[in-house]
Scaffold this motif. Structure first.
Motif, mmCIF file in Angstrom:
data_model
loop_
_atom_site.group_PDB
_atom_site.id
_atom_site.type_symbol
_atom_site.label_atom_id
_atom_site.label_comp_id
_atom_site.label_asym_id
_atom_site.label_seq_id
_atom_site.Cartn_x
_atom_site.Cartn_y
_atom_site.Cartn_z
ATOM 1 N N THR A 1 49.237 72.502 49.924
ATOM 2 C CA THR A 1 47.841 72.317 50.318
ATOM 3 C C THR A 1 46.938 71.963 49.142
ATOM 4 O O THR A 1 45.795 71.559 49.344
ATOM 5 C CB THR A 1 47.303 73.580 51.011
ATOM 6 O OG1 THR A 1 47.505 74.715 50.158
ATOM 7 C CG2 THR A 1 48.034 73.815 52.339
ATOM 8 N N THR A 2 47.444 72.115 47.921
ATOM 9 C CA THR A 2 46.705 71.702 46.726
ATOM 10 C C THR A 2 47.659 71.004 45.779
ATOM 11 O O THR A 2 48.757 71.512 45.503
ATOM 12 C CB THR A 2 46.079 72.913 46.001
ATOM 13 O OG1 THR A 2 45.154 73.571 46.869
ATOM 14 C CG2 THR A 2 45.336 72.465 44.737
ATOM 15 N N ARG B 1 42.477 80.589 46.242
ATOM 16 C CA ARG B 1 43.656 80.133 46.961
ATOM 17 C C ARG B 1 44.900 80.670 46.258
ATOM 18 O O ARG B 1 44.827 81.239 45.184
ATOM 19 C CB ARG B 1 43.700 78.607 47.022
ATOM 20 C CG ARG B 1 42.602 77.977 47.874
ATOM 21 C CD ARG B 1 42.645 76.457 47.825
ATOM 22 N NE ARG B 1 41.888 75.849 48.910
ATOM 23 C CZ ARG B 1 40.602 75.513 48.843
ATOM 24 N NH1 ARG B 1 39.918 75.720 47.720
ATOM 25 N NH2 ARG B 1 39.984 74.967 49.880
ATOM 26 N N PRO C 1 43.201 65.877 53.811
ATOM 27 C CA PRO C 1 42.963 67.323 53.812
ATOM 28 C C PRO C 1 43.559 68.077 52.633
ATOM 29 O O PRO C 1 43.089 69.169 52.302
ATOM 30 C CB PRO C 1 43.585 67.800 55.135
ATOM 31 C CG PRO C 1 44.514 66.723 55.557
ATOM 32 C CD PRO C 1 43.935 65.444 55.029
ATOM 33 N N VAL C 2 44.598 67.552 51.994
ATOM 34 C CA VAL C 2 45.131 68.216 50.812
ATOM 35 C C VAL C 2 44.055 68.251 49.723
ATOM 36 O O VAL C 2 43.340 67.276 49.513
ATOM 37 C CB VAL C 2 46.402 67.500 50.304
ATOM 38 C CG1 VAL C 2 46.789 67.981 48.903
ATOM 39 C CG2 VAL C 2 47.560 67.730 51.260
ATOM 40 N N ASN C 3 43.930 69.387 49.064
ATOM 41 C CA ASN C 3 43.005 69.522 47.947
ATOM 42 C C ASN C 3 43.614 68.815 46.737
ATOM 43 O O ASN C 3 44.652 69.239 46.222
ATOM 44 C CB ASN C 3 42.785 70.999 47.612
ATOM 45 C CG ASN C 3 42.342 71.812 48.807
ATOM 46 O OD1 ASN C 3 41.273 71.576 49.354
ATOM 47 N ND2 ASN C 3 43.165 72.764 49.232
ATOM 48 N N ASP D 1 36.509 79.309 57.087
ATOM 49 C CA ASP D 1 37.509 78.857 56.124
ATOM 50 C C ASP D 1 38.176 80.007 55.382
ATOM 51 O O ASP D 1 38.913 79.787 54.423
ATOM 52 C CB ASP D 1 36.878 77.893 55.110
ATOM 53 C CG ASP D 1 35.850 78.573 54.200
ATOM 54 O OD1 ASP D 1 35.524 79.759 54.423
ATOM 55 O OD2 ASP D 1 35.370 77.906 53.258
ATOM 56 N N VAL E 1 50.391 74.100 59.221
ATOM 57 C CA VAL E 1 49.674 74.190 57.947
ATOM 58 C C VAL E 1 48.189 74.254 58.249
ATOM 59 O O VAL E 1 47.659 73.479 59.050
ATOM 60 C CB VAL E 1 49.964 72.987 57.028
ATOM 61 C CG1 VAL E 1 49.182 73.120 55.719
ATOM 62 C CG2 VAL E 1 51.454 72.857 56.746
ATOM 63 N N GLY F 1 49.369 78.443 51.227
ATOM 64 C CA GLY F 1 49.600 77.036 50.975
ATOM 65 C C GLY F 1 50.068 76.842 49.545
ATOM 66 O O GLY F 1 49.555 77.470 48.608
ATOM 67 N N VAL G 1 44.447 74.301 56.268
ATOM 68 C CA VAL G 1 43.719 74.053 55.016
ATOM 69 C C VAL G 1 42.256 74.394 55.247
ATOM 70 O O VAL G 1 41.609 73.827 56.140
ATOM 71 C CB VAL G 1 43.851 72.588 54.550
ATOM 72 C CG1 VAL G 1 43.040 72.365 53.275
ATOM 73 C CG2 VAL G 1 45.312 72.226 54.306
ATOM 74 N N LEU H 1 51.820 67.529 52.227
ATOM 75 C CA LEU H 1 51.244 68.424 53.242
ATOM 76 C C LEU H 1 52.309 68.916 54.204
ATOM 77 O O LEU H 1 52.388 70.115 54.513
ATOM 78 C CB LEU H 1 50.135 67.689 53.996
ATOM 79 C CG LEU H 1 49.396 68.484 55.081
ATOM 80 C CD1 LEU H 1 48.628 69.636 54.471
ATOM 81 C CD2 LEU H 1 48.458 67.562 55.860
ATOM 82 N N ASP I 1 44.146 78.766 53.263
ATOM 83 C CA ASP I 1 45.186 77.742 53.125
ATOM 84 C C ASP I 1 46.504 78.451 53.397
ATOM 85 O O ASP I 1 46.990 79.234 52.561
ATOM 86 C CB ASP I 1 45.201 77.151 51.716
ATOM 87 C CG ASP I 1 44.043 76.209 51.440
ATOM 88 O OD1 ASP I 1 43.163 76.085 52.315
ATOM 89 O OD2 ASP I 1 44.017 75.613 50.352
#
Length: 450
Positions: free
Chosen positions: A101-102, A409, A123-125, A30, A434, A61, A436, A96, A419
């Motif tokens: 991504t967040t 991030r 999957p988006v934070n 990751d 994208v 991201g 993540v 997304l 990300d």
């Protein structure tokens, strides 16, 4: 551990520094393991995947600090009825595919349990903010409150911070402070109930401004302006000026003063909790927002390009806030697309040109927000901000402004969470890939289903 190489792309890393050209970004698990000048693909031997990003741009991201409808639970800080879960997930898909991504959900009354279920489903934070202070809850109950359960009401802002909320917000909001929410939802709903005619948000906003002015005051009532707004909305003969005053005043004013008091109350609680407070910054709340900026709380002045501001007023107000240490946020709103309330990018461009912007978000715009990367693309082309600076405003600056929203991030560097967004430098909002947490979740502009 899976290893992926983004091969031979250009990189804007989120720090505001110049782009790096023809680099390989090696992701192990990751995490970004290394960033090196591009090597021949066969130099990587048996890595799991090499993604050719030649001619493309890699950025962190995006971290969006002002979203609505991105978690299960009441919608908006007015406690409106919750969206169906599938709509929330569709909203997250949209973010997304736009390179986010967040997200920080600032609906304000979402519980920790509901947030966790949302975050697990997509999957988006998804991160939590709370507006559940006594005054904000009272304002929500007065303005709407139709989606507030006993659990939502009981889960206070202090509870939320203990459960991991990273900010208090959105404090105020257009649904309790006579802003866009009143114009695109509550006023059109009531006019339609009375007349059978559905007016546009812009027409509703015209009625609202004619009755209460930009700064929201009962003394601002302008009968001639109301008659003109009625004619423009095709409602002459269906509603009188007094009818409109009753409708608008009845929707906006009962919660307004309560919500204004809630700004200072929430700022005090945020200061005690050691988290930022994100507030509704508009013409109607600018005096209270400036007062909060004079205190020692971390203040994020949300959507400081709000359509209720006049251009010079907004720029000067943002400049004063920035001098006092506030974080000045601008939102894309519906500036380039639907334009249901905004009239164009002039105010946004002026804010960038004046150098007063710290962060970029979307807000909701009645479900019609423009992508952050579209706003960056247009603004860079207009010459009002550089690409590295604008990317930083949507990534690292947000991560720094709201500690806890995106740990490790917001920047592309060895040791950071992977990300990553791959997009077309000629059309930034045309996102191709994208990643993540090191996993590719969008390919060729389409969501990859698990």
């Amino acid at each position: 551990m899976r290893t992926i190489v983004l091969h031979d792309g250009d990189l804007v890393d989120g720090t505001g520094t110049d782009p790096r050209h023809a680099v390989d970004i090696v992701v192990a698990g990751d995490t970004v393991r290394e960033i090196v000048p591009s090597r021949p693909a066969d130099a990587y031997g048996t890595v799991d995947e090499i993604v050719d990003v030649a001619g493309m741009l890699v950025i962190p991201g995006l971290v969006n600090n002002h979203t609505h409808g991105t978690a299960y639970g009441p919608l908006f800080p007015s406690g409106h009825e919750a969206l169906p879960h599938e709509r929330v997930l569709a909203n997250l898909d949209r973010h997304l595919l736009e390179g986010t991504t967040t997200v920080l959900c600032v609906d304000g009354f979402v519980t920790a349990e509901a947030l966790a279920r949302t975050d697990e489903a997509h999957p988006v934070n998804v991160r939590l903010a709370s507006c559940n202070t006594p005054a904000c809850l009272a304002a929500a109950t007065t303005a709407d409150g139709g989606g507030l359960t006993a659990a939502n009401r009981a889960f206070t802002a202090r509870d939320a911070v203990r459960a991991g909320a990273v900010a208090l917000g959105e404090i105020g909001a257009g649904h309790t402070l006579g802003g866009g929410g009143a114009s695109y939802m509550y006023i059109p709903d009531e006019v339609e109930r009375r007349t059978g005619v559905r007016i546009t948000p812009r027409q509703a906003n015209g009625l609202k401004t004619a009755v209460l002015g930009r700064h929201i005051s009962a003394s601002a009532f302008d009968r001639d302006a109301v008659e003109e707004a009625l004619a423009g909305a095709g409602l002459t003969g269906s509603l009188s000026a007094e009818d409109v005053r009753e409708i608008v005043s009845g929707i906006v004013l009962p919660a307004f003063d309560i919500a204004l008091r809630g700004l200072a109350e929430a700022a005090g609680q945020a200061r005690e909790a050691g988290v930022p407070v994100l507030v509704h910054n508009a013409a109607a709340s600018m005096t209270q927002v400036a007062a909060i900026a004079r205190t020692d709380v971390t203040l994020i002045a949300g959507h400081s390009n709000h359509s209720s501001f006049e251009l010079r007023e907004a720029v000067e107000h943002a400049g004063r806030l920035k001098e006092m240490g506030a974080i000045v946020d601008v939102s894309t709103l519906d500036t380039f697309g639907a334009r249901r309330l905004t009239t164009g990018p002039e105010l946004l461009y002026a804010m960038f040109s004046a150098g007063v912007v710290d962060t970029i978000s979307t807000d909701y715009a009645g479900g019609h927000h423009d992508p952050i990367l579209l706003a960056i693309d247009r603004s860079v082309r207009a010459g009002v901000v550089s690409l590295p600076a604008a990317v930083a405003m949507a990534t690292a600056n947000v991560a720094d402004a709201v500690p806890g929203v995106a740990p490790r991030r917001g920047r592309v560097a060895p040791g950071m969470i992977a990300d990553l967004v791959v997009t077309d430098p000629a059309r930034l909002h045309h996102v191709a890939t994208v990643m993540v947490g090191g996993e590719i979740v969008v390919r060729a502009g389409r969501r990859v289903k698990a």
